[in-house]
Design a protein around this motif. Sequence first.
Motif, PDB file in Angstrom:
ATOM      1  N   LYS A  14       0.984  -1.204  -0.301  1.00 44.06           N
ATOM      2  CA  LYS A  14      -0.191   0.098  -0.096  1.00 44.06           C
ATOM      3  C   LYS A  14       0.933   1.190  -0.022  1.00 44.06           C
ATOM      4  N   GLU A  15       1.841   1.176   0.759  1.00 40.79           N
ATOM      5  CA  GLU A  15       2.700   2.514   1.018  1.00 40.79           C
ATOM      6  C   GLU A  15       3.529   2.824  -0.430  1.00 40.79           C
ATOM      7  N   ALA A  16       4.067   1.859  -1.048  1.00 44.82           N
ATOM      8  CA  ALA A  16       4.745   1.906  -2.409  1.00 44.82           C
ATOM      9  C   ALA A  16       3.550   2.263  -3.572  1.00 44.82           C
ATOM     10  N   ASN A  17       2.324   1.680  -3.554  1.00 46.71           N
ATOM     11  CA  ASN A  17       1.340   2.009  -4.304  1.00 46.71           C
ATOM     12  C   ASN A  17       0.785   3.581  -4.269  1.00 46.71           C
ATOM     13  N   GLU A  18       0.753   4.064  -2.968  1.00 51.56           N
ATOM     14  CA  GLU A  18       0.443   5.265  -2.669  1.00 51.56           C
ATOM     15  C   GLU A  18       1.478   6.363  -3.329  1.00 51.56           C
ATOM     16  N   LEU A  19       2.531   5.888  -3.719  1.00 52.53           N
ATOM     17  CA  LEU A  19       3.594   7.013  -4.282  1.00 52.53           C
ATOM     18  C   LEU A  19       3.135   7.181  -5.617  1.00 52.53           C
ATOM     19  N   GLY A  24       3.584  -2.881 -10.330  1.00 57.03           N
ATOM     20  CA  GLY A  24       3.379  -4.362  -9.936  1.00 57.03           C
ATOM     21  C   GLY A  24       3.929  -5.074  -8.843  1.00 57.03           C
ATOM     22  N   VAL A  25       3.569  -6.012  -8.691  1.00 56.01           N
ATOM     23  CA  VAL A  25       4.059  -6.857  -7.374  1.00 56.01           C
ATOM     24  C   VAL A  25       4.688  -8.109  -7.828  1.00 56.01           C
ATOM     25  N   THR A  26       5.958  -8.446  -7.070  1.00 56.89           N
ATOM     26  CA  THR A  26       6.334  -9.960  -7.185  1.00 56.89           C
ATOM     27  C   THR A  26       6.092 -10.484  -5.752  1.00 56.89           C
ATOM     28  N   THR A  27       5.950 -11.800  -5.743  1.00 61.17           N
ATOM     29  CA  THR A  27       6.160 -12.449  -4.254  1.00 61.17           C
ATOM     30  C   THR A  27       6.664 -13.910  -4.758  1.00 61.17           C
ATOM     31  N   ILE A  53      -5.334  -3.933  -4.423  1.00 62.79           N
ATOM     32  CA  ILE A  53      -4.572  -2.982  -4.119  1.00 62.79           C
ATOM     33  C   ILE A  53      -3.853  -2.195  -5.314  1.00 62.79           C
ATOM     34  N   VAL A  54      -3.100  -3.046  -6.097  1.00 61.18           N
ATOM     35  CA  VAL A  54      -2.309  -2.448  -7.018  1.00 61.18           C
ATOM     36  C   VAL A  54      -2.857  -2.913  -8.526  1.00 61.18           C
ATOM     37  N   PRO A 189      12.644  -4.136  -2.926  1.00 62.55           N
ATOM     38  CA  PRO A 189      12.054  -4.048  -1.371  1.00 62.55           C
ATOM     39  C   PRO A 189      11.885  -2.595  -1.481  1.00 62.55           C
ATOM     40  N   LEU A 190      10.762  -2.321  -0.441  1.00 68.53           N
ATOM     41  CA  LEU A 190      10.344  -0.891  -0.041  1.00 68.53           C
ATOM     42  C   LEU A 190      11.546   0.120  -0.074  1.00 68.53           C
ATOM     43  N   ASP A 191      12.487  -0.302   0.937  1.00 65.73           N
ATOM     44  CA  ASP A 191      13.648   0.306   1.321  1.00 65.73           C
ATOM     45  C   ASP A 191      14.270   0.657   0.283  1.00 65.73           C
TER      46      ASP A 191
END
Length: 216
Positions: A14-19, A24-27, A53-54, A189-191
């Motif tokens: 969510k935090e990254a998406n709000e930027l 996209g997302v990988t898991t 979310i994304v 990663p978010l960081d």
Amino acid sequence: MKFFIDTANLAQIKEANELGILDGVTTNPSLMAKEGIKGEEAIMNHYKTICEIVDGDISAEVLSTTFEEMVEEGKKLAAIHPNIIVKIPMIKDGIKAIKWFSDNGIKTNCTLIFSAGQAILAAKAGATYISPFLGRIDDSGWDGVQLIEEIAEIYSIQGFESEILAASIRNPNHIIRCAKAGADVCTCPLDSILGLLKHPLTDIGLAKFIEDSKKM
Ligand code: E4P
């Protein structure tokens, strides 16, 4: 270059998406286990939540390793949402499964790529994305970004259409070097994404502007 976030953590997604810059997302099974997601129903629900979310490509990894099982599992994952990308390991049956999915209009991400040869095979099979793990290559004493450069050159010469998804990113400098090396996507990663924001001169400059704005 597209930005994916490499996590199954919903708060970070969510935090990254709000930027507003997330594509996209990988898991992977390790990231899902880290979030305590257990059992088929919980796994499916978690992917569904991420898709809500994304609005972008969401990689969901198969847990099986035979062609037949990967096809069955991948079909179930793909049915969760149109944005699901079936993530398949770089093994012999995985190549067969990628070809099957490609022939049947299902998008794939070939994971655990550590050599140009593997990248060629995955592209030949019709993978939508191929994921070289550059951080793990660096950890073993080689240069992961060099592999991205090599694959980008081969794909350009040969006209392969698979997108190079640089994975196993460890820091912001990896992202910058991948952009230069010709990666189509970086999954981070978010960081590492937030690390791109940082420069001490920006902080010093902003503090001075705020101070001077009081004199205006
Ligand atoms: C890629 O899709 C993988 O999930 C990931 O980038 C692996 O990274 P790691 O080496 O940090 O586990």
